[in-house]
Design a protein around this motif. Structure first.
Motif, PDB file in Angstrom:
ATOM      1  N   UNK A 197      -4.829   2.883 -21.221  1.00 55.31           N
ATOM      2  CA  UNK A 197      -4.432   4.248 -21.518  1.00 55.31           C
ATOM      3  C   UNK A 197      -3.172   4.659 -20.757  1.00 55.31           C
ATOM      4  N   UNK A 198      -2.977   4.069 -19.590  1.00 52.44           N
ATOM      5  CA  UNK A 198      -1.851   4.447 -18.738  1.00 52.44           C
ATOM      6  C   UNK A 198      -0.831   3.322 -18.657  1.00 52.44           C
ATOM      7  N   UNK A 199      -0.662   2.598 -19.740  1.00 53.25           N
ATOM      8  CA  UNK A 199       0.205   1.423 -19.707  1.00 53.25           C
ATOM      9  C   UNK A 199       1.639   1.795 -19.346  1.00 53.25           C
ATOM     10  N   UNK A 200       2.091   2.946 -19.820  1.00 51.15           N
ATOM     11  CA  UNK A 200       3.450   3.382 -19.525  1.00 51.15           C
ATOM     12  C   UNK A 200       3.470   4.273 -18.285  1.00 51.15           C
ATOM     13  N   UNK A 201       2.389   5.003 -18.075  1.00 50.63           N
ATOM     14  CA  UNK A 201       2.320   5.918 -16.946  1.00 50.63           C
ATOM     15  C   UNK A 201       1.945   5.144 -15.682  1.00 50.63           C
ATOM     16  N   UNK A 202       2.898   4.449 -15.097  1.00 56.04           N
ATOM     17  CA  UNK A 202       2.652   3.653 -13.896  1.00 56.04           C
ATOM     18  C   UNK A 202       2.208   4.514 -12.725  1.00 56.04           C
ATOM     19  N   UNK A 203       2.821   5.673 -12.459  1.00 55.69           N
ATOM     20  CA  UNK A 203       2.319   6.514 -11.362  1.00 55.69           C
ATOM     21  C   UNK A 203       0.853   6.915 -11.552  1.00 55.69           C
ATOM     22  N   UNK A 204       0.423   7.139 -12.801  1.00 55.43           N
ATOM     23  CA  UNK A 204      -0.972   7.470 -13.040  1.00 55.43           C
ATOM     24  C   UNK A 204      -1.891   6.318 -12.703  1.00 55.43           C
ATOM     25  N   UNK A 205      -1.484   5.108 -13.070  1.00 50.92           N
ATOM     26  CA  UNK A 205      -2.274   3.925 -12.744  1.00 50.92           C
ATOM     27  C   UNK A 205      -2.343   3.716 -11.240  1.00 50.92           C
ATOM     28  N   UNK A 206      -1.243   3.934 -10.545  1.00 48.69           N
ATOM     29  CA  UNK A 206      -1.219   3.807  -9.086  1.00 48.69           C
ATOM     30  C   UNK A 206      -2.119   4.849  -8.436  1.00 48.69           C
ATOM     31  N   UNK A 207      -2.183   6.027  -9.015  1.00 48.15           N
ATOM     32  CA  UNK A 207      -3.068   7.062  -8.483  1.00 48.15           C
ATOM     33  C   UNK A 207      -4.529   6.636  -8.602  1.00 48.15           C
ATOM     34  N   UNK A 208      -4.890   6.041  -9.735  1.00 48.98           N
ATOM     35  CA  UNK A 208      -6.265   5.571  -9.936  1.00 48.98           C
ATOM     36  C   UNK A 208      -6.611   4.462  -8.948  1.00 48.98           C
ATOM     37  N   UNK A 267       0.830  -1.206   0.000  1.00 50.64           N
ATOM     38  CA  UNK A 267       0.000   0.000   0.000  1.00 50.64           C
ATOM     39  C   UNK A 267       0.864   1.256   0.000  1.00 50.64           C
ATOM     40  N   UNK A 268       1.911   1.271   0.810  1.00 51.63           N
ATOM     41  CA  UNK A 268       2.804   2.425   0.862  1.00 51.63           C
ATOM     42  C   UNK A 268       3.508   2.624  -0.482  1.00 51.63           C
ATOM     43  N   UNK A 269       3.891   1.516  -1.108  1.00 47.99           N
ATOM     44  CA  UNK A 269       4.532   1.617  -2.426  1.00 47.99           C
ATOM     45  C   UNK A 269       3.561   2.200  -3.455  1.00 47.99           C
ATOM     46  N   UNK A 270       2.307   1.760  -3.390  1.00 49.51           N
ATOM     47  CA  UNK A 270       1.303   2.257  -4.327  1.00 49.51           C
ATOM     48  C   UNK A 270       1.105   3.764  -4.155  1.00 49.51           C
ATOM     49  N   UNK A 271       0.946   4.207  -2.909  1.00 45.86           N
ATOM     50  CA  UNK A 271       0.734   5.633  -2.655  1.00 45.86           C
ATOM     51  C   UNK A 271       1.975   6.432  -3.024  1.00 45.86           C
ATOM     52  N   UNK A 272       3.152   5.930  -2.623  1.00 53.39           N
ATOM     53  CA  UNK A 272       4.388   6.641  -2.924  1.00 53.39           C
ATOM     54  C   UNK A 272       4.638   6.774  -4.416  1.00 53.39           C
ATOM     55  N   UNK A 273       4.367   5.702  -5.155  1.00 48.41           N
ATOM     56  CA  UNK A 273       4.572   5.749  -6.606  1.00 48.41           C
ATOM     57  C   UNK A 273       3.605   6.717  -7.274  1.00 48.41           C
ATOM     58  N   UNK A 274       2.379   6.785  -6.764  1.00 49.35           N
ATOM     59  CA  UNK A 274       1.393   7.688  -7.359  1.00 49.35           C
ATOM     60  C   UNK A 274       1.774   9.151  -7.184  1.00 49.35           C
ATOM     61  N   UNK A 275       2.650   9.438  -6.231  1.00 46.24           N
ATOM     62  CA  UNK A 275       3.061  10.817  -5.971  1.00 46.24           C
ATOM     63  C   UNK A 275       4.383  11.171  -6.644  1.00 46.24           C
TER      64      UNK A 275
END
Length: 276
Positions: A235-246, A27-35
């Motif tokens: 749509x966000x296949x390359x944009x991993x931080x965007x996918x993590x944000x979603x 969970x922390x990795x997901x939130x951190x990556x989204x930022x």
């Protein structure tokens, strides 16, 4: 405290902290990556805490339609959970408090529903929704969602209601209360821990449900959150931080609901304070 007890306590604390880190890290990795910004993610993809915080990905996924998917999931999930609570409560009361000929077989029939595979019902439900004219609408999901939520809900509520002392019911009967009054004023207020359990359990199940949404919905504007996230993945296949944000935004309602009602969930699963 003797040395042996101290060592045991230290080992328990170490084990507890280790389990916390193991379960909380994703969970922390997901939130951190989204930022993270895209450049920072490619430079250091495994870091939890970003060097520079940015919320651009959250605004981007909202602009790309996440709010619509979120609203669709909220509408169908709240509707299905509310209807499940009402039907399960009304069914559990006679199964747990009244004696009639087919009480036990009927209860076992409800419980048997937990063993019914979802995939075995996909084609009949698909055909049924088309014949009813509700295919590709949120209403098409309501029936399957409620039907597959009822067995576990009736099982939990029935077992919990059986632990309520009969003296409470007898006292209400002496005062002239009928079954509806007893259910509404005596039984229902005493099963709030079990209700919290089934609300959270079914909310999590329905909020993350994918297969029925995939089969019964085709229009993008009517898709629920899990199905919509699949579109984001394309749509966000390359944009991993965007996918993590979603994904982070999608998981917030479940986390908040569990944090608010976790104590009642534990009571519901253990039978509550009325047991015995």
């Amino acid at each position: 405290m003797n040395p042996l007890q101290l060592v045991k306590r230290i080992m328990l604390y170490v084990l507890a902290v280790s389990l916390l880190l193991f379960t909380f890290y994703p969970f922390m990795y997901m939130v951190g990556t989204s930022l993270k910004s895209m450049n920072e993610f490619f430079d250091n993809p495994y870091a939890i805490v970003p060097d520079t915080f940015t919320f651009e990905h959250y605004f981007a996924v909202v602009d790309m339609g996440l709010a619509g998917y979120f609203l669709n999931s909220l509408i169908i999930t709240v509707s299905a959970v509310s209807l499940t609570v009402v039907i399960a409560s009304l069914a559990s009361y006679p199964l747990s408090r009244l004696s009639f000929r087919f009480n036990r077989p009927l209860f076992l029939l409800f419980v048997a529903g937990m063993m019914l595979p979802i995939h075995a019902t996909l084609i009949p439900i698909f055909v049924l929704t088309q014949e009813m004219g509700i295919y590709d609408t949120l209403l098409a999901l309501l029936g399957p969602y409620v039907a597959f939520s009822l067995p576990i809900s009736i099982f939990i509520l029935t077992q919990f209601m059986q632990e309520i002392p009969k003296e409470l019911e007898e006292a209400a009967q002496i005062d002239g209360a009928n079954h509806w009054t007893i259910f509404r004023k005596v039984i229902f207020p005493n099963v709030t821990p079990a209700l919290s359990t089934i609300v959270i359990y079914n909310f999590v199940f329905l909020w993350t449900e994918f297969i029925f949404a995939l089969i019964l919905l085709t229009t993008r504007s009517k898709m629920t959150l899990p199905l919509g996230l699949q579109n984001f993945y394309g749509e966000l296949m390359i944009n991993v931080p965007g996918l993590m944000a979603a994904i982070t935004l999608a998981s917030l309602p479940i986390l908040l609901l569990f944090i608010i009602a976790q104590e009642r969930v534990v009571k519901g699963l253990t039978g509550g304070a009325l047991k015995g």
